[in-house]
Design an enzyme around this catalytic site. Structure first.
Site, mmCIF file in Angstrom:
data_model
loop_
_atom_site.group_PDB
_atom_site.id
_atom_site.type_symbol
_atom_site.label_atom_id
_atom_site.label_comp_id
_atom_site.label_asym_id
_atom_site.label_seq_id
_atom_site.Cartn_x
_atom_site.Cartn_y
_atom_site.Cartn_z
ATOM 1 N N GLN A 176 -8.945 -21.684 38.327
ATOM 2 C CA GLN A 176 -8.405 -21.397 36.990
ATOM 3 C C GLN A 176 -9.461 -20.614 36.216
ATOM 4 O OE1 GLN A 176 -8.014 -24.017 33.121
ATOM 5 N NE2 GLN A 176 -6.329 -24.629 34.456
ATOM 6 N N HIS A 194 -14.534 -28.209 35.918
ATOM 7 C CA HIS A 194 -14.217 -27.377 34.743
ATOM 8 C C HIS A 194 -14.986 -26.052 34.742
ATOM 9 C CE1 HIS A 194 -12.420 -27.872 30.467
ATOM 10 N NE2 HIS A 194 -12.493 -26.603 30.776
ATOM 11 N N ASN A 218 -13.329 -21.345 36.378
ATOM 12 C CA ASN A 218 -14.425 -20.445 35.975
ATOM 13 C C ASN A 218 -15.349 -20.089 37.139
ATOM 14 O OD1 ASN A 218 -13.996 -20.222 32.970
ATOM 15 N ND2 ASN A 218 -14.192 -22.448 33.128
ATOM 16 N N LYS A 257 -1.092 -21.738 25.364
ATOM 17 C CA LYS A 257 -1.123 -22.884 24.436
ATOM 18 C C LYS A 257 -0.377 -22.534 23.144
ATOM 19 C CE LYS A 257 -3.296 -24.638 20.572
ATOM 20 N NZ LYS A 257 -3.445 -24.000 19.245
ATOM 21 N N TYR A 277 -11.195 -31.966 26.243
ATOM 22 C CA TYR A 277 -10.274 -31.646 25.136
ATOM 23 C C TYR A 277 -10.025 -32.866 24.233
ATOM 24 C CZ TYR A 277 -9.025 -27.589 28.103
ATOM 25 O OH TYR A 277 -9.047 -26.460 28.904
ATOM 26 N N ARG A 329 7.435 -20.878 19.307
ATOM 27 C CA ARG A 329 6.551 -20.118 20.212
ATOM 28 C C ARG A 329 6.601 -20.691 21.621
ATOM 29 N NH1 ARG A 329 1.202 -19.367 16.352
ATOM 30 N NH2 ARG A 329 2.120 -17.844 14.931
ATOM 31 N N LYS A 376 -9.510 -32.091 34.103
ATOM 32 C CA LYS A 376 -10.729 -31.450 34.625
ATOM 33 C C LYS A 376 -11.964 -32.330 34.476
ATOM 34 C CE LYS A 376 -8.622 -27.207 32.926
ATOM 35 N NZ LYS A 376 -8.055 -27.493 31.615
ATOM 36 N N TRP A 436 -5.901 -27.005 25.109
ATOM 37 C CA TRP A 436 -7.246 -26.889 24.520
ATOM 38 C C TRP A 436 -7.110 -26.702 23.007
ATOM 39 C CZ3 TRP A 436 -10.348 -21.810 24.096
ATOM 40 C CH2 TRP A 436 -11.651 -22.069 23.608
ATOM 41 N N PRO A 447 -4.108 -16.785 28.505
ATOM 42 C CA PRO A 447 -3.321 -15.567 28.789
ATOM 43 C C PRO A 447 -3.075 -14.725 27.532
ATOM 44 C CG PRO A 447 -1.911 -17.508 28.784
ATOM 45 C CD PRO A 447 -3.321 -18.014 28.732
HETATM 46 N N1 LIG Z 1 -10.657 -23.930 32.303
HETATM 47 C C1 LIG Z 1 -11.164 -23.452 31.191
HETATM 48 O O1 LIG Z 1 -12.393 -23.282 31.036
HETATM 49 C C2 LIG Z 1 -10.247 -23.063 30.089
HETATM 50 C C3 LIG Z 1 -10.729 -22.287 29.028
HETATM 51 C C4 LIG Z 1 -9.824 -21.911 28.043
HETATM 52 C C5 LIG Z 1 -8.501 -22.323 28.115
HETATM 53 N N2 LIG Z 1 -8.073 -23.101 29.138
HETATM 54 C C6 LIG Z 1 -6.660 -23.570 29.223
HETATM 55 O O2 LIG Z 1 -5.792 -22.462 28.976
HETATM 56 C C7 LIG Z 1 -4.955 -22.769 27.873
HETATM 57 C C8 LIG Z 1 -4.567 -21.510 27.098
HETATM 58 O O3 LIG Z 1 -5.695 -20.815 26.639
HETATM 59 P P1 LIG Z 1 -6.149 -20.785 25.099
HETATM 60 O O4 LIG Z 1 -5.938 -22.118 24.489
HETATM 61 O O5 LIG Z 1 -7.495 -20.169 25.089
HETATM 62 O O6 LIG Z 1 -5.184 -19.807 24.350
HETATM 63 P P2 LIG Z 1 -3.985 -18.805 24.618
HETATM 64 O O7 LIG Z 1 -2.863 -19.494 25.258
HETATM 65 O O8 LIG Z 1 -4.534 -17.560 25.223
HETATM 66 O O9 LIG Z 1 -3.626 -18.473 23.095
HETATM 67 C C9 LIG Z 1 -3.318 -19.504 22.185
HETATM 68 C C10 LIG Z 1 -3.276 -18.935 20.783
HETATM 69 O O10 LIG Z 1 -2.148 -18.059 20.643
HETATM 70 C C11 LIG Z 1 -1.241 -18.608 19.667
HETATM 71 N N3 LIG Z 1 0.116 -18.408 20.204
HETATM 72 C C12 LIG Z 1 0.673 -18.981 21.292
HETATM 73 N N4 LIG Z 1 1.910 -18.490 21.525
HETATM 74 C C13 LIG Z 1 2.147 -17.590 20.550
HETATM 75 C C14 LIG Z 1 3.252 -16.742 20.240
HETATM 76 N N5 LIG Z 1 4.341 -16.729 20.996
HETATM 77 N N6 LIG Z 1 3.166 -15.949 19.139
HETATM 78 C C15 LIG Z 1 2.043 -15.941 18.377
HETATM 79 N N7 LIG Z 1 0.966 -16.717 18.612
HETATM 80 C C16 LIG Z 1 1.010 -17.524 19.699
HETATM 81 C C17 LIG Z 1 -1.612 -20.062 19.515
HETATM 82 O O11 LIG Z 1 -1.342 -20.528 18.219
HETATM 83 P P3 LIG Z 1 -0.437 -21.832 17.893
HETATM 84 O O12 LIG Z 1 -0.894 -22.955 18.765
HETATM 85 O O13 LIG Z 1 -0.716 -22.060 16.447
HETATM 86 O O14 LIG Z 1 0.978 -21.429 18.177
HETATM 87 C C18 LIG Z 1 -3.132 -20.006 19.739
HETATM 88 O O15 LIG Z 1 -3.790 -19.565 18.576
HETATM 89 C C19 LIG Z 1 -5.809 -23.762 27.086
HETATM 90 O O16 LIG Z 1 -5.062 -24.431 26.093
HETATM 91 C C20 LIG Z 1 -6.348 -24.611 28.176
HETATM 92 O O17 LIG Z 1 -5.364 -25.538 28.621
HETATM 93 C C21 LIG Z 1 -8.918 -23.452 30.136
#
Ligand SMILES: NC(=O)c1ccc[n+]([C@@H]2O[C@H](COP(=O)([O-])OP(=O)(O)OC[C@H]3O[C@@H](n4cnc5c(N)ncnc54)[C@H](OP(=O)(O)O)[C@@H]3O)[C@@H](O)[C@H]2O)c1
Length: 265
Positions: free
Chosen positions: A165, A106, A145, A234, A48, A240, A73, A20, A193
């Site tokens: 999810q 989704h 969701n 992500k 996305y 990372r 999705k 995402w 996460p």
């Molecule tokens: N089904 C749904 O409605 C839904 C909703 C939200 C998300 N999702 C899925 O879940 C995935 C993950 O959720 P999310 O995108 O909300 O975010 P996330 O994984 O909770 O957090 C991502 C953020 O953390 C940073 N990050 C990642 N690893 C890191 C590390 N080791 N140290 C420091 N910063 C770090 C990333 O920056 P950088 O990229 O700059 O490293 C980004 O800003 C999405 O990409 C998507 O595939 C699904």
């Protein structure tokens, strides 16, 4: 890489890469890097707008398609039998694949309108998705969701969802949904996460991570893994991506409980 087995026998690498908010060029690079590092599970979505790039990266990686677990999705706004069929066909074309490993509704409601009752629309989507599953266009089907009440319109269907999810991270244990899924033999998948970055601003998490000599990201991902969830952090940064895979430690039960209650958002 640990795997989680769905009730239909399909295995899912427990850690995957979320995409995402990745622009296509970043998504292509991140997926290629992740696959090189050993990730074998990629999560995308029609909304996305990076499915083409994800598909290109999978092909360019040279890794056989069957070795990669790929999720996409059905857009949350699309509620109906015909549109659900069309959306999967279009996603498969954009990804350049014959099947996805997991296809999810989704959300039970259109974005920005969580009060809207889409029971009929979700049941119609599910009819289409069961057919697509039986036709081999998706190796597994599920939802995203969904809270327990959102499953009601699907309750009479011959095939129940294999995965839900939803957002899961320290401070958001989602106990009611987790318990419901466990009782129904539905596997849970933790999105956001790292709370989309919010975990890094939480002092309690920084303190506990230092105690375990791990990063806040590793502590948060490990928390979700120990909950038995499939987890899809992500990142577009290679170091990372590597760090997020390195979670071979154990959080003590008392600390898991503390993590249920930390204030992240
Ligand atoms: N089904 C749904 O409605 C839904 C909703 C939200 C998300 N999702 C899925 O879940 C995935 C993950 O959720 P999310 O995108 O909300 O975010 P996330 O994984 O909770 O957090 C991502 C953020 O953390 C940073 N990050 C990642 N690893 C890191 C590390 N080791 N140290 C420091 N910063 C770090 C990333 O920056 P950088 O990229 O700059 O490293 C980004 O800003 C999405 O990409 C998507 O595939 C699904």
């Amino acid at each position: 890489m640990n795997t989680i087995t769905l009730y239909n026998g399909v295995t899912v690498p427990q850690l995957g890469l979320g995409t995402w908010q990745m622009k296509p060029a970043d998504a292509k690079e991140a997926v290629l890097t992740a696959l090189r590092l050993g990730y074998r599970h990629i999560d995308t979505a029609a909304v996305y707008q990076n499915e083409e790039a994800v598909g290109e990266a999978i092909r360019e990686s040279g890794i056989p398609r069957r070795e990669i677990f790929l999720t996409t999705k059905l857009p949350a706004e699309q509620k109906g039998y015909d549109i659900a069929k069309r959306c999967l066909t279009e996603s498969l074309a954009r990804l350049g694949v014959d099947y996805v490993d997991l296809y999810l509704i989704h959300a039970p409601w259109p974005w920005g309108n969580p009060e809207k009752d889409c029971s009929e629309g979700n049941a119609a989507c599910w009819r289409a998705m069961q057919e697509d599953y039986k036709a081999g266009k998706a190796r597994a089907i599920g939802v995203s969701n969904f809270k327990p009440k959102d499953f009601l319109p699907l309750a009479a269907a011959p095939i129940r969802p294999m995965v839900d999810q939803f957002s899961l991270f320290p401070g958001r244990p989602q106990q009611e949904t987790v318990d419901f899924c466990k009782a129904q033999d539905i596997r849970i998948e933790a999105y956001s996460p790292l709370a989309t970055g919010a975990v890094f601003r939480c002092a309690e998490l920084k303190e506990m991570a230092a105690d375990y000599r791990v990063s806040v990201a590793q502590l948060s991902i490990r928390y979700c893994l120990q909950k038995g969830a499939i987890v899809i952090p992500k990142s577009i940064h290679p170091q990372r991506l590597r760090e997020n895979m390195d979670t071979d430690f154990e959080i003590r039960a008392a600390d898991m409980e503390k993590l249920d209650h930390v204030k992240v958002l």
